[in-house]
Design a protein around this motif. Structure first.
Motif, PDB file in Angstrom:
ATOM      1  N   LEU A   1       0.811  -1.221   0.000  1.00  0.00           N
ATOM      2  CA  LEU A   1       0.000   0.000   0.000  1.00  0.00           C
ATOM      3  C   LEU A   1       0.844   1.272   0.000  1.00  0.00           C
ATOM      4  CD1 LEU A   1      -2.780  -1.105   2.496  1.00  0.00           C
ATOM      5  CD2 LEU A   1      -3.073  -0.677   0.042  1.00  0.00           C
ATOM      6  N   SER A   2       2.030   1.186   0.588  1.00  0.00           N
ATOM      7  CA  SER A   2       2.879   2.380   0.663  1.00  0.00           C
ATOM      8  C   SER A   2       3.771   2.543  -0.569  1.00  0.00           C
ATOM      9  CB  SER A   2       3.734   2.340   1.930  1.00  0.00           C
ATOM     10  OG  SER A   2       4.657   1.278   1.863  1.00  0.00           O
TER      11      SER A   2
ATOM     12  N   MET B   1      -6.764 -10.520   5.304  1.00  0.00           N
ATOM     13  CA  MET B   1      -5.980  -9.281   5.337  1.00  0.00           C
ATOM     14  C   MET B   1      -5.382  -8.975   3.962  1.00  0.00           C
ATOM     15  SD  MET B   1      -4.091  -9.633   9.039  1.00  0.00           S
ATOM     16  CE  MET B   1      -3.157  -8.117   8.831  1.00  0.00           C
ATOM     17  N   ARG B   2      -5.307  -9.964   3.134  1.00  0.00           N
ATOM     18  CA  ARG B   2      -4.712  -9.804   1.797  1.00  0.00           C
ATOM     19  C   ARG B   2      -5.581  -8.896   0.925  1.00  0.00           C
ATOM     20  NH1 ARG B   2      -4.499 -14.226  -2.842  1.00  0.00           N
ATOM     21  NH2 ARG B   2      -3.044 -13.175  -4.232  1.00  0.00           N
ATOM     22  N   GLY B   3      -4.934  -8.047   0.180  1.00  0.00           N
ATOM     23  CA  GLY B   3      -5.624  -7.243  -0.819  1.00  0.00           C
ATOM     24  C   GLY B   3      -6.414  -6.066  -0.274  1.00  0.00           C
ATOM     25  N   ALA B   4      -6.086  -5.616   0.912  1.00  0.00           N
ATOM     26  CA  ALA B   4      -6.798  -4.461   1.476  1.00  0.00           C
ATOM     27  C   ALA B   4      -6.634  -3.252   0.559  1.00  0.00           C
ATOM     28  CB  ALA B   4      -6.264  -4.141   2.869  1.00  0.00           C
TER      29      ALA B   4
ATOM     30  N   VAL C   1      -8.618  -0.101   5.878  1.00  0.00           N
ATOM     31  CA  VAL C   1      -9.211  -1.418   5.647  1.00  0.00           C
ATOM     32  C   VAL C   1      -8.279  -2.496   6.192  1.00  0.00           C
ATOM     33  CG1 VAL C   1      -9.935  -3.081   3.872  1.00  0.00           C
ATOM     34  CG2 VAL C   1     -10.591  -0.669   3.680  1.00  0.00           C
ATOM     35  N   LEU C   2      -7.003  -2.346   5.982  1.00  0.00           N
ATOM     36  CA  LEU C   2      -6.022  -3.305   6.500  1.00  0.00           C
ATOM     37  C   LEU C   2      -6.108  -3.383   8.018  1.00  0.00           C
ATOM     38  CD1 LEU C   2      -3.674  -5.256   6.104  1.00  0.00           C
ATOM     39  CD2 LEU C   2      -2.133  -3.259   6.095  1.00  0.00           C
ATOM     40  N   ALA C   3      -6.155  -2.226   8.676  1.00  0.00           N
ATOM     41  CA  ALA C   3      -6.249  -2.206  10.140  1.00  0.00           C
ATOM     42  C   ALA C   3      -7.547  -2.858  10.610  1.00  0.00           C
ATOM     43  CB  ALA C   3      -6.150  -0.773  10.646  1.00  0.00           C
ATOM     44  N   SER C   4      -8.633  -2.598   9.906  1.00  0.00           N
ATOM     45  CA  SER C   4      -9.922  -3.188  10.261  1.00  0.00           C
ATOM     46  C   SER C   4      -9.893  -4.711  10.104  1.00  0.00           C
ATOM     47  CB  SER C   4     -11.015  -2.580   9.377  1.00  0.00           C
ATOM     48  OG  SER C   4     -12.240  -3.220   9.609  1.00  0.00           O
TER      49      SER C   4
END
Length: 150
Positions: free
Chosen positions: A66-67, A116-119, A124-127
């Motif tokens: 994501l970064s 958790m994959r593909g957030a 969304v990843l944290a959720s």
């Protein structure tokens, strides 16, 4: 009188053997139950550890992706996540076999970690990570209820 004494002796012997047999049956049954409980506790601990490791590597992997991290870093993180994902399978199968009544809880917990994959973004990843942690906690609570039954 001798016949009565002999009958009493035989009946006493048979009853004594019956009592010993029943005691042995319950002792073996308790030992088997304890062995199952011990194996289930080991499998639960192994699965919990594997899931925590996978959540951590998935966090790193997805955060890098994501970064916009370098492709080599993302690829290394992906490889690490494949290793931790593989480590889930054996304890998952063991716990499912040992405690089949928890099959749905086990599957939900594993799916949450894989989810958790593909957030789409960091929120969304944290959720999804929180959902995976909550699912793992729920599995532990369900296992505790099952294993605490007499």
């Amino acid at each position: 009188m001798e016949i009565a004494a002999a009958v009493v002796a035989v009946v006493g012997t048979v009853l004594g053997a019956g009592v010993v047999g029943v005691q042995q049956y319950f002792a073996v049954r308790a030992q088997r139950r304890q062995a199952l409980r011990d194996r289930a506790m080991t499998a639960l601990g192994d699965l919990s550890t594997a899931l925590a490791d996978h959540r951590r590597t998935m966090w790193t992997r997805e955060d890098l992706r994501l970064s916009g991290a370098a492709p080599a870093e993302v690829a290394a993180a992906r490889e690490a996540s494949h290793v931790t994902r593989s480590a889930i399978t054996a304890p998952q199968v063991a716990l499912t076999v040992l405690l089949p009544q928890l099959r749905l809880d086990i599957e939900a917990t594993v799916r949450a970690a894989y989810g958790m994959r593909g957030a789409m973004n960091a929120e969304v990843l944290a959720s999804r990570r929180e959902e995976a942690v909550s699912a793992a906690e729920a599995l532990t609570a369900a296992a505790a209820r099952v294993l605490s039954r007499p």
